[in-house]
Design a protein around this motif. Sequence first.
Motif, PDB file in Angstrom:
ATOM      1  N   GLU A  57      -8.730  -6.185  -6.117  1.00 60.18           N
ATOM      2  CA  GLU A  57      -7.900  -7.202  -5.491  1.00 60.18           C
ATOM      3  C   GLU A  57      -8.495  -7.682  -4.172  1.00 60.18           C
ATOM      4  O   GLU A  57      -8.381  -8.864  -3.814  1.00 60.18           O
ATOM      5  CB  GLU A  57      -6.487  -6.647  -5.277  1.00 60.18           C
ATOM      6  CG  GLU A  57      -5.744  -6.372  -6.570  1.00 60.18           C
ATOM      7  CD  GLU A  57      -4.317  -5.911  -6.350  1.00 60.18           C
ATOM      8  OE1 GLU A  57      -3.509  -6.055  -7.286  1.00 60.18           O
ATOM      9  OE2 GLU A  57      -4.005  -5.425  -5.246  1.00 60.18           O
ATOM     10  N   CYS A 107      -4.759  -4.838   3.068  1.00 66.79           N
ATOM     11  CA  CYS A 107      -3.323  -4.740   3.323  1.00 66.79           C
ATOM     12  C   CYS A 107      -2.984  -5.028   4.785  1.00 66.79           C
ATOM     13  O   CYS A 107      -1.810  -5.193   5.131  1.00 66.79           O
ATOM     14  CB  CYS A 107      -2.804  -3.359   2.943  1.00 66.79           C
ATOM     15  SG  CYS A 107      -2.853  -3.049   1.147  1.00 66.79           S
ATOM     16  N   ARG A 157      -0.904  -1.999  -3.994  1.00 71.27           N
ATOM     17  CA  ARG A 157      -1.272  -3.221  -4.700  1.00 71.27           C
ATOM     18  C   ARG A 157      -0.647  -4.436  -3.998  1.00 71.27           C
ATOM     19  O   ARG A 157       0.464  -4.369  -3.463  1.00 71.27           O
ATOM     20  CB  ARG A 157      -0.787  -3.173  -6.163  1.00 71.27           C
ATOM     21  CG  ARG A 157      -1.278  -1.952  -6.931  1.00 71.27           C
ATOM     22  CD  ARG A 157      -2.796  -1.875  -6.963  1.00 71.27           C
ATOM     23  NE  ARG A 157      -3.387  -2.897  -7.818  1.00 71.27           N
ATOM     24  CZ  ARG A 157      -3.693  -2.688  -9.114  1.00 71.27           C
ATOM     25  NH1 ARG A 157      -3.479  -1.518  -9.679  1.00 71.27           N
ATOM     26  NH2 ARG A 157      -4.245  -3.674  -9.806  1.00 71.27           N
ATOM     27  N   CYS A 202       1.292  -5.554   0.874  1.00 71.37           N
ATOM     28  CA  CYS A 202       1.039  -4.622  -0.226  1.00 71.37           C
ATOM     29  C   CYS A 202       2.260  -3.735  -0.479  1.00 71.37           C
ATOM     30  O   CYS A 202       3.122  -3.566   0.389  1.00 71.37           O
ATOM     31  CB  CYS A 202      -0.164  -3.737   0.101  1.00 71.37           C
ATOM     32  SG  CYS A 202      -1.703  -4.662   0.335  1.00 71.37           S
ATOM     33  N   HIS A 203       2.287  -3.165  -1.647  1.00 73.41           N
ATOM     34  CA  HIS A 203       3.352  -2.225  -2.004  1.00 73.41           C
ATOM     35  C   HIS A 203       3.219  -0.974  -1.153  1.00 73.41           C
ATOM     36  O   HIS A 203       2.107  -0.481  -0.900  1.00 73.41           O
ATOM     37  CB  HIS A 203       3.271  -1.880  -3.492  1.00 73.41           C
ATOM     38  CG  HIS A 203       4.480  -1.171  -4.002  1.00 73.41           C
ATOM     39  ND1 HIS A 203       4.653   0.190  -3.874  1.00 73.41           N
ATOM     40  CD2 HIS A 203       5.595  -1.636  -4.633  1.00 73.41           C
ATOM     41  CE1 HIS A 203       5.802   0.535  -4.410  1.00 73.41           C
ATOM     42  NE2 HIS A 203       6.400  -0.566  -4.882  1.00 73.41           N
ATOM     43  N   CYS A 239      -6.043  -0.898   0.049  1.00 76.31           N
ATOM     44  CA  CYS A 239      -5.790  -1.837  -1.039  1.00 76.31           C
ATOM     45  C   CYS A 239      -6.797  -1.631  -2.167  1.00 76.31           C
ATOM     46  O   CYS A 239      -7.878  -1.065  -1.967  1.00 76.31           O
ATOM     47  CB  CYS A 239      -5.840  -3.272  -0.526  1.00 76.31           C
ATOM     48  SG  CYS A 239      -7.482  -3.857  -0.112  1.00 76.31           S
ATOM     49  N   ASN A 240      -6.429  -2.111  -3.305  1.00 74.08           N
ATOM     50  CA  ASN A 240      -7.284  -2.025  -4.485  1.00 74.08           C
ATOM     51  C   ASN A 240      -8.556  -2.848  -4.263  1.00 74.08           C
ATOM     52  O   ASN A 240      -8.506  -3.991  -3.825  1.00 74.08           O
ATOM     53  CB  ASN A 240      -6.491  -2.538  -5.690  1.00 74.08           C
ATOM     54  CG  ASN A 240      -7.275  -2.452  -6.970  1.00 74.08           C
ATOM     55  OD1 ASN A 240      -8.052  -3.341  -7.265  1.00 74.08           O
ATOM     56  ND2 ASN A 240      -7.054  -1.381  -7.724  1.00 74.08           N
ATOM     57  N   LEU A 248      -4.755 -10.471  -9.229  1.00 76.92           N
ATOM     58  CA  LEU A 248      -3.653  -9.833  -8.502  1.00 76.92           C
ATOM     59  C   LEU A 248      -2.509  -9.620  -9.487  1.00 76.92           C
ATOM     60  O   LEU A 248      -1.530 -10.353  -9.525  1.00 76.92           O
ATOM     61  CB  LEU A 248      -3.218 -10.708  -7.322  1.00 76.92           C
ATOM     62  CG  LEU A 248      -4.313 -11.157  -6.350  1.00 76.92           C
ATOM     63  CD1 LEU A 248      -3.724 -12.024  -5.234  1.00 76.92           C
ATOM     64  CD2 LEU A 248      -5.030  -9.950  -5.757  1.00 76.92           C
ATOM     65  N   GLU A 249      -2.609  -8.584 -10.271  1.00 74.16           N
ATOM     66  CA  GLU A 249      -1.714  -8.378 -11.409  1.00 74.16           C
ATOM     67  C   GLU A 249      -0.270  -8.133 -11.004  1.00 74.16           C
ATOM     68  O   GLU A 249       0.648  -8.363 -11.797  1.00 74.16           O
ATOM     69  CB  GLU A 249      -2.217  -7.192 -12.250  1.00 74.16           C
ATOM     70  CG  GLU A 249      -3.614  -7.395 -12.818  1.00 74.16           C
ATOM     71  CD  GLU A 249      -4.083  -6.170 -13.589  1.00 74.16           C
ATOM     72  OE1 GLU A 249      -3.242  -5.274 -13.841  1.00 74.16           O
ATOM     73  OE2 GLU A 249      -5.269  -6.107 -13.920  1.00 74.16           O
ATOM     74  N   PHE A 250      -0.059  -7.654  -9.775  1.00 79.27           N
ATOM     75  CA  PHE A 250       1.293  -7.291  -9.353  1.00 79.27           C
ATOM     76  C   PHE A 250       1.867  -8.281  -8.323  1.00 79.27           C
ATOM     77  O   PHE A 250       2.885  -8.001  -7.692  1.00 79.27           O
ATOM     78  CB  PHE A 250       1.294  -5.871  -8.765  1.00 79.27           C
ATOM     79  CG  PHE A 250       0.898  -4.830  -9.766  1.00 79.27           C
ATOM     80  CD1 PHE A 250       1.839  -4.250 -10.613  1.00 79.27           C
ATOM     81  CD2 PHE A 250      -0.434  -4.444  -9.880  1.00 79.27           C
ATOM     82  CE1 PHE A 250       1.463  -3.298 -11.540  1.00 79.27           C
ATOM     83  CE2 PHE A 250      -0.815  -3.489 -10.805  1.00 79.27           C
ATOM     84  CZ  PHE A 250       0.130  -2.914 -11.650  1.00 79.27           C
ATOM     85  N   THR A 309       1.898   2.021  -3.859  1.00 80.03           N
ATOM     86  CA  THR A 309       0.711   1.813  -4.700  1.00 80.03           C
ATOM     87  C   THR A 309      -0.414   1.101  -3.968  1.00 80.03           C
ATOM     88  O   THR A 309      -1.571   1.207  -4.371  1.00 80.03           O
ATOM     89  CB  THR A 309       1.082   0.992  -5.942  1.00 80.03           C
ATOM     90  OG1 THR A 309       1.504  -0.322  -5.531  1.00 80.03           O
ATOM     91  CG2 THR A 309       2.212   1.663  -6.709  1.00 80.03           C
TER      92      THR A 309
END
Length: 818
Positions: free
Chosen positions: A35, A63, A76, A70-71, A31-32, A103-105, A74
């Motif tokens: 985030e 994640c 995210r 998470c995606h 994960c980012n 958490l932009e997404f 990506t």
Amino acid sequence: MAISKAMIVFPLLCFLFSTISTLSQPNTLLCNETEKHALLNFKYALSDPAHRLSSWSAQQDCCTWNGVYCHNITGRVIMLDLMNPGSSNFSLGGKVSPTLLQLEFLKSLDLSWNDFGGTPIPSFLGSMPSLTHLDLYNASFGGLIPPLLGNLSNLQYLRLGGYSSYEPQLYVENLHWISHLSSLEYLFMYRVDLHREVHWVESTSMLPSLSELYLKECELDDMSPSLGTFGSNQYVNFTSLTVLDLSSNHFNHEIPNWLFNLTTSLLQLQLSGNSLKGYIPNTILELRNLNALDLSKNNLTGQILEHLGQLKYLESLVLGGNSFDGPIPSSLGNLSSLRCIANSGIVDIAPTWFWKWASHLQLIDLSNNQISGDLSGVWLNTTSIYLNSNCFTGLLPGLSPNVIVLNMANNSFWGPISHFLCQKSDGRSKLELLDLSNNDLSGELSLCWKSWQSLTHVNLGNNSLSGKIPDSISSLFSLKVLHLHDNNFSGSIPLSLRDCTSLGLLDLKGNKLLGNIPNWIGELTDLKVLCLRSNKFIGEIPSQICQLSSLIVLDVSDNELSGIIPRCLNNFSLMAAIDTPDDLLSDLVYSFYESLVLMTVGRELEYKGILKYVRIVDLSSNNLSGSMPTELSQLAGLRFLNLSRNNLMGRIPEKIGRMTSLLSLDLSTNHLSGEIPQSLADLTFLNLLNVSYNRLWGRIPLSTQLQSFDAFSYIGNAQLCGAPLAKNCTEDKESQSADTIEENEEGSEMPWFYISMGLGFVVGFWGVCGALLFKKNWRYAYFQFLYEIRDWVYVAIAIRLNWFHDNLRRLLVSKTRH
């Protein structure tokens, strides 16, 4: 040329293969970091008593954390699912940190069923444009819903409101902001105060994609009926609406016409509990695709539409709780898709076609009507049947093995119950709930219980059944509730009932049962309600009854029980606890349906729906003796205690004030003595108190509560005084003081009396004996006097004896001659 192409294509294929292999490997996403830190800060701001977020560790990939998704490519964070999975003990609380903005997404945020203590919904949520799913239902948010939520132009799902014990509840000033949620498809608001918004119809109808609209218990009082009246339907533009649920508001007007312009899309219409009035308009037939219609619990009048059968897709029709009159519309026979029907206000004889047509239904609820008819010979095949509280007569109908619920209570069925229980069946019955109470059924319970082994709930109370309770009732090994009250059953409680180990409620009151309460009753450890009132039970209350730690109702009043009250009643743990578990009666399966008639606060009351909150011990009208066990005072959750009309002696326990939940306390007509404990004044919830006709004495303790009862609560105790009795404790004190003074005066003279008596004895003794000791001639004369007295007494006795012998001899001689 071919070789050069191969040299280009081969590395490209290798790169694609390695990329695909990497992506297909599980747990390779990371994960980012931004985030991850944002989520950790979000966690630190929360309270988590159940450690649901224990997997949220800086050493692990976010994640893999519980509730974080998470995606696939990506890495995210796209979803936070933190819905409470269990009871209130698992609730998250505290503060929702604005670090979520990082958490932009994030597309989905679910905080439902938690407890945020009435804090406002964070306004920063309106600055998370990626959100498509926002669920804050039953999360105990309060106050103004932030209009900034209107910025979420991608939002498709919004659920707000729910139960909350905090003030203020969620509310809005207006709903203008909601019209900006152009992508919204699902809007659910429950117990959100919308009464300030008068144009809610216009605001919600501007949502072009809205498919489901739920505004339940939202304090709405106007459905804008004028819009339809003047043909201004351009303001009502629900082009995609399939579900409209406006139940439990306060409209108090006729059904508006604009509803029936939703002809092509609307599938479900729920308008129950709104005080709607007038008739069901004919225009409702325009909703030709409708599959569910609920107009129950309103004030609708007139006849049910004769042509309601034209709504051919109807699967559920609920019209109960209104004031309809007239017959059952024959057009209902055309509704081949109908699976559920619930109507009330019907005054009619059930038509013969109805029962055959109803055989394809899954639910029939015609309870609380005035429907009549003889059901002898009718065959019932519906899964759930509620015909209670009508005017049906005749023998009990035949029953298909497919029926699961049968409630025909409060009718006028008659005849032997064995006719019903021993009917022939094509298969094993699936019946779980059987309620035939409050009819005129007679005869003995048959031995056919083996055919009904799925039964969990049996209510045959208030009939004219007789004989013994059969041993075969143990065949109901799944039995949880058994009501046989108010019949004419005799004999003892059958030993076989011991095998019904899942029994949670046993109501045998109002019969002619006799013998002892069996010791094995303590083996039914799931038992929560035991009601044996008004029978002829004898002997002692078995101490094994204390093994029923889950008991909330113990009623053995009006029998012939003797002996002492068991000292172990404090083992009733649910009576000792003040709080009531939410799932207390959930194991009774049909707990929502369960009711019980109990004698509380001096009269019989029916407890239905709130039975789990009742805590009662009633041992009244027996021959119990001994003292009140002090252990009773440990039952802090007990609400009703009745020990009246026994032979109890001794004092009222000093610590009775610890029973802080008591609403009713009746100790009348016993032989209790001593003073009323001062702690009784601590029972601030007490609605009924009766200690009359005992041997209590002293002043009634002073408190707002105890003086609020009338004198009848205390009469029959000659030595009691103080309000509310007319006898004044001051007069007793004055007379007691006078007696004390007299006693003190008498007490002060007593020592001198004993001193003078002692001195007199000493003087008299030595005055005589001392003279004889020291004067020889006095001593000689004294003893000579004693000798003369002795001789005189001897001579007198001898002369008297000779005279008696002479007279006796003459008497015997004279009798011999005669």
